[in-house]
Design an enzyme around this catalytic site. Structure first.
Site, PDB file in Angstrom:
ATOM      1  N   VAL A 229       0.973  -1.276  -0.174  1.00 51.03           N
ATOM      2  CA  VAL A 229      -0.262  -0.053   0.089  1.00 51.03           C
ATOM      3  C   VAL A 229       0.813   1.347  -0.116  1.00 51.03           C
ATOM      4  CG1 VAL A 229      -1.668   1.413   1.444  1.00 51.03           C
ATOM      5  CG2 VAL A 229      -1.955  -0.955   1.114  1.00 51.03           C
TER       6      VAL A 229
ATOM      7  N   ASP B 212      10.301   3.314   6.742  1.00 48.38           N
ATOM      8  CA  ASP B 212      10.147   1.837   6.861  1.00 48.38           C
ATOM      9  C   ASP B 212      11.127   1.464   7.861  1.00 48.38           C
ATOM     10  OD1 ASP B 212       8.266  -0.349   4.971  1.00 48.38           O
ATOM     11  OD2 ASP B 212       9.894  -1.144   6.495  1.00 48.38           O
TER      12      ASP B 212
ATOM     13  N   ARG C 226      14.533  -3.335   2.794  1.00 51.14           N
ATOM     14  CA  ARG C 226      13.393  -2.817   1.988  1.00 51.14           C
ATOM     15  C   ARG C 226      13.843  -1.530   1.446  1.00 51.14           C
ATOM     16  NH1 ARG C 226       9.168  -3.699  -1.450  1.00 51.14           N
ATOM     17  NH2 ARG C 226       7.636  -2.155  -1.203  1.00 51.14           N
TER      18      ARG C 226
ATOM     19  N   THR D  81      -1.794  -4.718   9.712  1.00 53.98           N
ATOM     20  CA  THR D  81      -2.877  -4.776  10.808  1.00 53.98           C
ATOM     21  C   THR D  81      -3.463  -6.222  10.413  1.00 53.98           C
ATOM     22  OG1 THR D  81      -4.541  -3.822   9.316  1.00 53.98           O
ATOM     23  CG2 THR D  81      -4.040  -2.415  10.837  1.00 53.98           C
TER      24      THR D  81
ATOM     25  N   CYS E  75      -6.056  -9.705   3.530  1.00 55.44           N
ATOM     26  CA  CYS E  75      -7.435  -8.818   3.514  1.00 55.44           C
ATOM     27  C   CYS E  75      -8.500  -9.675   3.626  1.00 55.44           C
ATOM     28  CB  CYS E  75      -7.406  -8.216   2.110  1.00 55.44           C
ATOM     29  SG  CYS E  75      -6.211  -6.897   2.035  1.00 55.44           S
TER      30      CYS E  75
ATOM     31  N   ARG F 184       1.912 -15.010   2.221  1.00 62.45           N
ATOM     32  CA  ARG F 184       1.227 -14.804   3.580  1.00 62.45           C
ATOM     33  C   ARG F 184      -0.217 -15.349   3.523  1.00 62.45           C
ATOM     34  NH1 ARG F 184       2.607  -8.608   4.228  1.00 62.45           N
ATOM     35  NH2 ARG F 184       1.561  -8.539   2.248  1.00 62.45           N
TER      36      ARG F 184
END
Ligand SMILES: NC(=O)c1ccc[n+]([C@@H]2O[C@H](COP(=O)([O-])OP(=O)(O)OC[C@H]3O[C@@H](n4cnc5c(N)ncnc54)[C@H](O)[C@@H]3O)[C@@H](O)[C@H]2O)c1
Length: 414
Positions: free
Chosen positions: A12, A30, A35, A80, A254, A325
């Protein structure tokens, strides 16, 4: 506006940072130094953005939160996830909020994009920001603008998906609206409150979860009746208002996660939503259901399970992505392995070996081997033209979870 700080540069945060950086000065922060190192070289290992998109943008990737101090808008896009007991894990959001709280100054706006349950921004995030001793709507302001990007979908992108914005007061709502509208091609929608925007996001994915659970249940039911579910759905889809959902494994971070946030909040308010809960149960139960179906078919085909060789095609959480994931295809592989079967995995989208998975993963489709069972767990585009029958041993069979293969007497569908 002087500059914008993006906290969390994942699926995102990165597209958001680069899009905003085409118009504004952006700092990307981050906690993952690896990364940041790659991003500075213009490499996105999630493959969500191409190296071209790093060109002609005003972005700086920083490792130290202090370097964000000049920003007057912070946008938080951290994960989250769920805890092991399926309860919301706010640790990343709390940590990121603390990072901003430590550098917050008068006039700043903090916008959240992470998916949460309704009320989380006000109940969890704002109190952490107030530890700065600044006062909400006097010294600093808060907004919530949920992200809707769909990993692996090149048609619906950050720029052309309409976006919801909400804020702690009217003037902040206007500022956030103008900011997003200045870089998006799609229309930005002003929600009347942060809670409404939070709830809207979480029900979008919950609605999908419930609908997919319904067709998964239909698939289980019709397989008992020996009716082809896909044919039923195709026929029913000729009605103008029949919804187009297909059976399949529901994993990822999600659809397989967000409903638990809403369930948790609802239960804390004394209401237990039965339908949403059942949908989760159906979708969570699918890997074990398929594993049992495959074991039954192994017996039916008189294959010795102790010698059976199983090829599993696709281990990501959904088709045409590299993200594993919360992959239900991996869960399916584990159930099969636990029932004593020898599993070989092939997924062209996932490079290298899987550290935590003690199963053989091969880098190329095994054109010189034959298997007792071939499972198409996902419909990766690389799988669409495979003719599996020629890679089967004499009594072997194919199990097609997504039901996209041509019908054949040795091909079973969910
Ligand atoms: N991925 C999607 O398709 C998608 C779509 C819509 C909404 N969302 C939501 O957006 C949020 C972010 O998801 P994502 O997929 O981008 O996650 P991600 O795991 O791809 O990226 C999150 C990034 O945040 C970093 N991070 C974690 N804690 C941090 C901290 N305290 N400070 C700074 N950086 C930190 C991580 O290192 C990682 O690079 C989640 O709430 C998710 O539910 C995701």
């Amino acid at each position: 506006m002087s500059s914008i700080g993006i906290i969390g540069l994942g699926y995102v945060g990165l597209p958001l940072a680069l899009t905003l950086a085409s118009k504004y000065k952006v700092f990307g922060y981050d906690i993952n130094p690896e990364r940041l190192k790659n991003l500075r070289l213009g490499i996105d290992d999630t493959k969500a953005v191409s190296s071209n998109e790093f060109k002609n943008v005003d972005v700086e990737f920083v490792e130290t939160p202090n370097l964000l101090k000049s920003c007057d808008i912070y946008i938080i896009t951290v994960p989250t996830p769920l805890k092991k007991n399926y309860l919301p894990d706010f640790s990343f959001l709390e940590q990121a909020t603390m990072t901003v709280s430590n550098i917050l100054k008068k006039g700043d706006i903090v916008v959240y994009e992470s998916t949460v349950y309704p009320g989380a921004t006000e109940e969890i995030c704002i109190p952490i920001l107030e530890k700065s001793l600044l006062v909400l709507n006097r010294d600093f302001y808060v907004g919530y603008s949920p992200e809707r990007i769909n990993i692996g979908d090149s048609r619906n992108t950050f720029k052309n998906i309409s976006k919801i914005v909400s804020a702690s007061n009217k003037s902040t709502l206007e500022t956030i609206f103008n900011l997003y509208q200045s870089v998006l091609e799609a229309k930005v929608y002003k929600a009347p409150s942060i809670k409404v925007a939070e709830a809207a996001k979480v029900i979008e994915n919950t609605q999908r979860d419930v609908n997919i659970a319904f067709v998964n249940e239909l698939a289980m039911m019709f397989s008992k009746m020996q009716i082809d579910t896909n044919e039923v759905l195709k026929a029913a889809s000729t009605k103008w208002n029949f919804l187009d959902f297909k059976p399949g494994l529901v994993g990822g971070h999600c659809i397989g996660t967000d409903p638990y946030y809403l369930l948790h909040k609802s239960k804390s308010k004394g209401f237990n939503p039965i339908l949403m809960h059942s949908a989760r149960k159906v979708n969570e139960g699918l890997p074990i259901y398929i594993a049992k179906e495959i074991s039954n078919k192994i017996n039916l085909h008189k294959i010795d399970p102790s010698k059976a060789k199983v090829l599993l095609l696709g281990i990501t959480f959904k088709e045409n992505v590299s993200d594993i994931r919360n992959s239900k295809a991996i869960e399916l592989a584990k159930h099969l392995r636990n029932s004593g079967l020898e599993i070989v995995i092939y997924d062209p989208n996932v490079k290298g070996n899987l550290k935590t998975l003690t199963m053989k993963k091969i880098p190329e489709f095994p054109t010189n081997s034959k298997f007792d069972v071939i499972i198409f767990a996902l419909k990766h585009k690389q799988f669409v033209n495979i003719s599996p029958i020629k890679f089967l041993k004499k009594n072997g069979f194919v199990y097609d979870v997504k039901g996209f293969l041509e019908r054949h007497k040795r091909i079973y569908r969910l």
